[in-house]
Design a protein around this motif. Structure first.
Motif, PDB file in Angstrom:
ATOM      1  N   TYR A   1      -7.451 -28.329  -2.643  1.00 28.83           N
ATOM      2  CA  TYR A   1      -7.974 -28.009  -3.979  1.00 28.83           C
ATOM      3  C   TYR A   1      -8.355 -26.521  -4.064  1.00 28.83           C
ATOM      4  CZ  TYR A   1     -11.199 -27.959  -7.968  1.00 28.83           C
ATOM      5  OH  TYR A   1     -11.841 -27.657  -9.132  1.00 28.83           O
ATOM      6  N   THR A   2      -9.075 -26.046  -3.051  1.00 30.13           N
ATOM      7  CA  THR A   2      -9.541 -24.660  -3.047  1.00 30.13           C
ATOM      8  C   THR A   2      -8.380 -23.683  -2.857  1.00 30.13           C
ATOM      9  OG1 THR A   2     -11.604 -25.423  -2.034  1.00 30.13           O
ATOM     10  CG2 THR A   2     -11.172 -23.049  -2.007  1.00 30.13           C
ATOM     11  N   ALA A   3      -7.445 -24.044  -1.981  1.00 28.73           N
ATOM     12  CA  ALA A   3      -6.285 -23.176  -1.747  1.00 28.73           C
ATOM     13  C   ALA A   3      -5.443 -23.031  -3.001  1.00 28.73           C
ATOM     14  CB  ALA A   3      -5.439 -23.721  -0.599  1.00 28.73           C
ATOM     15  N   ASP A   4      -5.319 -24.108  -3.777  1.00 27.80           N
ATOM     16  CA  ASP A   4      -4.576 -24.044  -5.042  1.00 27.80           C
ATOM     17  C   ASP A   4      -5.245 -23.070  -6.019  1.00 27.80           C
ATOM     18  OD1 ASP A   4      -2.332 -25.649  -4.656  1.00 27.80           O
ATOM     19  OD2 ASP A   4      -3.414 -27.500  -5.127  1.00 27.80           O
ATOM     20  N   ILE A   5      -6.574 -23.113  -6.073  1.00 26.79           N
ATOM     21  CA  ILE A   5      -7.296 -22.197  -6.964  1.00 26.79           C
ATOM     22  C   ILE A   5      -7.124 -20.757  -6.488  1.00 26.79           C
ATOM     23  CG2 ILE A   5      -9.556 -21.509  -7.839  1.00 26.79           C
ATOM     24  CD1 ILE A   5     -10.434 -24.408  -7.629  1.00 26.79           C
TER      25      ILE A   5
ATOM     26  N   PHE B   1     -13.274 -18.031  -2.202  1.00 22.20           N
ATOM     27  CA  PHE B   1     -12.290 -19.113  -2.047  1.00 22.20           C
ATOM     28  C   PHE B   1     -11.797 -19.204  -0.608  1.00 22.20           C
ATOM     29  CE2 PHE B   1     -11.557 -18.100  -6.672  1.00 22.20           C
ATOM     30  CZ  PHE B   1     -12.145 -19.261  -7.155  1.00 22.20           C
ATOM     31  N   ASN B   2     -11.588 -18.053   0.007  1.00 19.79           N
ATOM     32  CA  ASN B   2     -11.133 -18.036   1.390  1.00 19.79           C
ATOM     33  C   ASN B   2     -12.190 -18.632   2.313  1.00 19.79           C
ATOM     34  OD1 ASN B   2      -9.131 -17.475   3.233  1.00 19.79           O
ATOM     35  ND2 ASN B   2      -9.859 -15.420   3.675  1.00 19.79           N
ATOM     36  N   ARG B   3     -13.435 -18.308   2.064  1.00 17.13           N
ATOM     37  CA  ARG B   3     -14.545 -18.855   2.841  1.00 17.13           C
ATOM     38  C   ARG B   3     -14.626 -20.369   2.637  1.00 17.13           C
ATOM     39  NH1 ARG B   3     -19.807 -17.189   4.146  1.00 17.13           N
ATOM     40  NH2 ARG B   3     -20.912 -18.968   5.036  1.00 17.13           N
ATOM     41  N   ALA B   4     -14.405 -20.839   1.422  1.00 15.42           N
ATOM     42  CA  ALA B   4     -14.427 -22.276   1.156  1.00 15.42           C
ATOM     43  C   ALA B   4     -13.304 -22.990   1.907  1.00 15.42           C
ATOM     44  CB  ALA B   4     -14.316 -22.539  -0.338  1.00 15.42           C
ATOM     45  N   CYS B   5     -12.154 -22.327   2.027  1.00 17.75           N
ATOM     46  CA  CYS B   5     -11.042 -22.904   2.797  1.00 17.75           C
ATOM     47  C   CYS B   5     -11.418 -23.015   4.265  1.00 17.75           C
ATOM     48  CB  CYS B   5      -9.790 -22.049   2.635  1.00 17.75           C
ATOM     49  SG  CYS B   5      -8.973 -22.206   1.025  1.00 17.75           S
ATOM     50  N   LEU B   6     -12.095 -21.984   4.793  1.00 11.22           N
ATOM     51  CA  LEU B   6     -12.556 -22.033   6.182  1.00 11.22           C
ATOM     52  C   LEU B   6     -13.544 -23.179   6.377  1.00 11.22           C
ATOM     53  CD1 LEU B   6     -12.836 -20.923   9.039  1.00 11.22           C
ATOM     54  CD2 LEU B   6     -14.546 -19.302   8.171  1.00 11.22           C
ATOM     55  N   ASP B   7     -14.467 -23.320   5.456  1.00 18.28           N
ATOM     56  CA  ASP B   7     -15.447 -24.423   5.560  1.00 18.28           C
ATOM     57  C   ASP B   7     -14.731 -25.773   5.576  1.00 18.28           C
ATOM     58  OD1 ASP B   7     -17.466 -22.570   5.540  1.00 18.28           O
ATOM     59  OD2 ASP B   7     -17.895 -22.778   3.401  1.00 18.28           O
TER      60      ASP B   7
ATOM     61  N   TYR C   1      -7.576 -14.129  11.235  1.00 25.21           N
ATOM     62  CA  TYR C   1      -6.688 -15.243  10.905  1.00 25.21           C
ATOM     63  C   TYR C   1      -6.910 -15.704   9.472  1.00 25.21           C
ATOM     64  CZ  TYR C   1      -4.739 -19.983  10.978  1.00 25.21           C
ATOM     65  OH  TYR C   1      -4.023 -21.118  10.685  1.00 25.21           O
ATOM     66  N   MET C   2      -8.174 -15.861   9.092  1.00 28.78           N
ATOM     67  CA  MET C   2      -8.488 -16.320   7.733  1.00 28.78           C
ATOM     68  C   MET C   2      -8.229 -15.235   6.685  1.00 28.78           C
ATOM     69  SD  MET C   2      -9.295 -19.474   7.962  1.00 28.78           S
ATOM     70  CE  MET C   2      -9.599 -19.568   6.193  1.00 28.78           C
ATOM     71  N   ASN C   3      -8.518 -13.985   7.031  1.00 28.27           N
ATOM     72  CA  ASN C   3      -8.402 -12.885   6.072  1.00 28.27           C
ATOM     73  C   ASN C   3      -7.008 -12.285   5.983  1.00 28.27           C
ATOM     74  OD1 ASN C   3     -11.150 -13.028   5.409  1.00 28.27           O
ATOM     75  ND2 ASN C   3     -11.716 -11.693   7.101  1.00 28.27           N
ATOM     76  N   HIS C   4      -6.127 -12.679   6.915  1.00 29.01           N
ATOM     77  CA  HIS C   4      -4.771 -12.116   6.906  1.00 29.01           C
ATOM     78  C   HIS C   4      -3.712 -13.169   7.226  1.00 29.01           C
ATOM     79  CE1 HIS C   4      -1.496  -9.255   7.379  1.00 29.01           C
ATOM     80  NE2 HIS C   4      -1.244  -9.780   8.562  1.00 29.01           N
TER      81      HIS C   4
ATOM     82  N   LEU D   1     -18.034 -13.447   8.602  1.00 28.79           N
ATOM     83  CA  LEU D   1     -16.944 -12.475   8.719  1.00 28.79           C
ATOM     84  C   LEU D   1     -15.835 -12.752   7.704  1.00 28.79           C
ATOM     85  CD1 LEU D   1     -16.608 -12.136  12.605  1.00 28.79           C
ATOM     86  CD2 LEU D   1     -17.657 -10.517  11.007  1.00 28.79           C
ATOM     87  N   VAL D   2     -15.944 -13.865   6.983  1.00 27.74           N
ATOM     88  CA  VAL D   2     -14.961 -14.221   5.952  1.00 27.74           C
ATOM     89  C   VAL D   2     -15.693 -14.252   4.614  1.00 27.74           C
ATOM     90  CG1 VAL D   2     -13.206 -15.898   5.247  1.00 27.74           C
ATOM     91  CG2 VAL D   2     -13.753 -15.626   7.674  1.00 27.74           C
ATOM     92  N   PRO D   3     -15.828 -13.098   3.954  1.00 26.63           N
ATOM     93  CA  PRO D   3     -16.699 -13.004   2.785  1.00 26.63           C
ATOM     94  C   PRO D   3     -16.119 -13.531   1.479  1.00 26.63           C
ATOM     95  CG  PRO D   3     -15.707 -10.874   3.265  1.00 26.63           C
ATOM     96  CD  PRO D   3     -15.279 -11.800   4.369  1.00 26.63           C
ATOM     97  N   ALA D   4     -14.790 -13.529   1.322  1.00 26.25           N
ATOM     98  CA  ALA D   4     -14.197 -13.930   0.038  1.00 26.25           C
ATOM     99  C   ALA D   4     -14.544 -15.390  -0.270  1.00 26.25           C
ATOM    100  CB  ALA D   4     -12.688 -13.729   0.079  1.00 26.25           C
TER     101      ALA D   4
END
Length: 345
Positions: A326-330, A308-314, A261-264, A303-306
């Motif tokens: 903020y993170t999604a915009d970056i 910015f993507n990992r920061a969005c999950l957090d 879900y997070m990676n795709h 399992l979500v290594p990227a």
């Protein structure tokens, strides 16, 4: 090993099981010419081609008739969407096997033969092959989850985990009676493929995987394909499908499903995030937060290594809206800059 279809061909290709090829069609009268030509070029001849016009304003009947091929059947019905149109194909198929083909895509000449070879050799109700995504403008190609199709093998339910990543229904040959017996049908709504394949993977004990290219998914651009549209309504429809398929996913898969879900699923919208108005950004955050926190005990961040993507999950786990946006915009801006750089090269 000699291929079974080649052995049959020594007598007659018509000795092989008939395959019904179901082609939902909606205002695709121009694209369907190439699609039907790819079927005529197929090495596998015993086919029942069902072009099912799903309420098109410009009917495709005369394009189908122009081929003067007795194997081609044309149907016209009220608009219900591609899923229910494929269900019509399942219920009216003349073949023992069925194959779904979109009206703006293509198949390789040996696709059906390779799929049927493996189905007959191993007595399988479903065989899946490699899908190639081809940009119609540039010709650039990429293979869809090729890591799942490194060798020919029979995938068993007891070790079925990664296969759930392949949510496509159009790269597979199915035995019609098996779909009916297990009540594997499409449901209404967008992203119906996700739910259909989840049912398929949860109900069939043995599924064949072959390393041959079988399907060409032609990518026309953001406005011509549901799967490449990034609108809020499509995100919401995707979430509906994901919630429905959850019941079919085995427990051992669910941590990976959150990562997928997070990676795709979510990532394709995050990449466009800078273009959304604030209200849409807020809605995406609220919807994603509800989903992640509902299934929080399946979240395995590694399992979500990227970054910015990992920061969005957090941020979703923490319920921190400002951090998420903020993170999604970056993330989005970095992705868009990379795309511009690739276009200049």
């Amino acid at each position: 090993m000699k291929f079974l279809t080649k052995l049959f061909k020594r007598n007659s290709s018509w000795d092989l099981p008939k395959i019904s090829i179901v082609i939902p069609c909606f205002n695709a009268e121009k694209e369907i010419l190439a699609t039907l030509k790819s079927i005529q070029d197929s090495h596998y001849q015993n086919v029942d081609v069902m072009v099912i016009d799903d309420g098109s304003e410009q009917r495709a009947e005369h394009f189908v008739q122009s081929f003067n091929d007795p194997r081609f059947r044309y149907f016209y019905k009220e608009n219900e969407g591609p899923g229910l149109t494929r269900n019509f194909g399942i219920d009216n198929a003349l073949g023992e096997y069925i194959f779904f083909l979109d009206s703006d895509d293509l198949i390789y000449p040996d696709a059906l033969s390779n799929l049927m070879d493996y189905a007959l050799a191993h007595q399988l109700d479903c065989v899946s092959g490699v899908t190639v995504r081809r940009d119609i403008n540039t010709g650039v190609e990429g293979e869809w989850f090729r890591r799942l199709y490194q060798t020919k093998k029979v995938n068993l339910l007891v070790n079925r985990l990664a296969l759930y990543d392949d949510t496509l229904t159009t790269n597979k040959l199915y035995r019609v009676e098996a779909l009916k017996q297990h009540d594997i049908y499409f449901e209404t709504g967008l992203y119906e493929d996700k739910l259909f394949t989840a049912k398929l993977y949860s109900k069939l004990d043995r599924i064949g995987l072959i390393d041959n290219r079988v399907y060409i998914w032609l990518v026309y651009g953001n406005q011509t394909s549901i799967t490449t549209s990034k609108s809020l309504s499509n995100f919401q429809e995707r979430m509906v499908a994901i919630e429905k398929l959850w019941q079919y996913i085995p427990e051992v898969r669910k941590a990976y499903q959150i990562a997928f879900y997070m990676n795709h699923d979510l990532l394709i919208y995050l990449r466009e995030f800078v273009f959304y108005p604030q209200a849409v950004k807020d809605e995406i955050y609220e919807t994603a937060k509800e989903f992640i926190q509902k299934h929080y005990h399946y979240v395995y961040p590694r399992l979500v290594p990227a970054s910015f993507n990992r920061a969005c999950l957090d941020a979703l786990c923490e319920g921190d809206k400002d951090k998420f946006i903020y993170t999604a915009d970056i993330l989005s801006q970095v992705f868009q800059d990379e795309q511009k750089t690739k276009q200049r090269i």
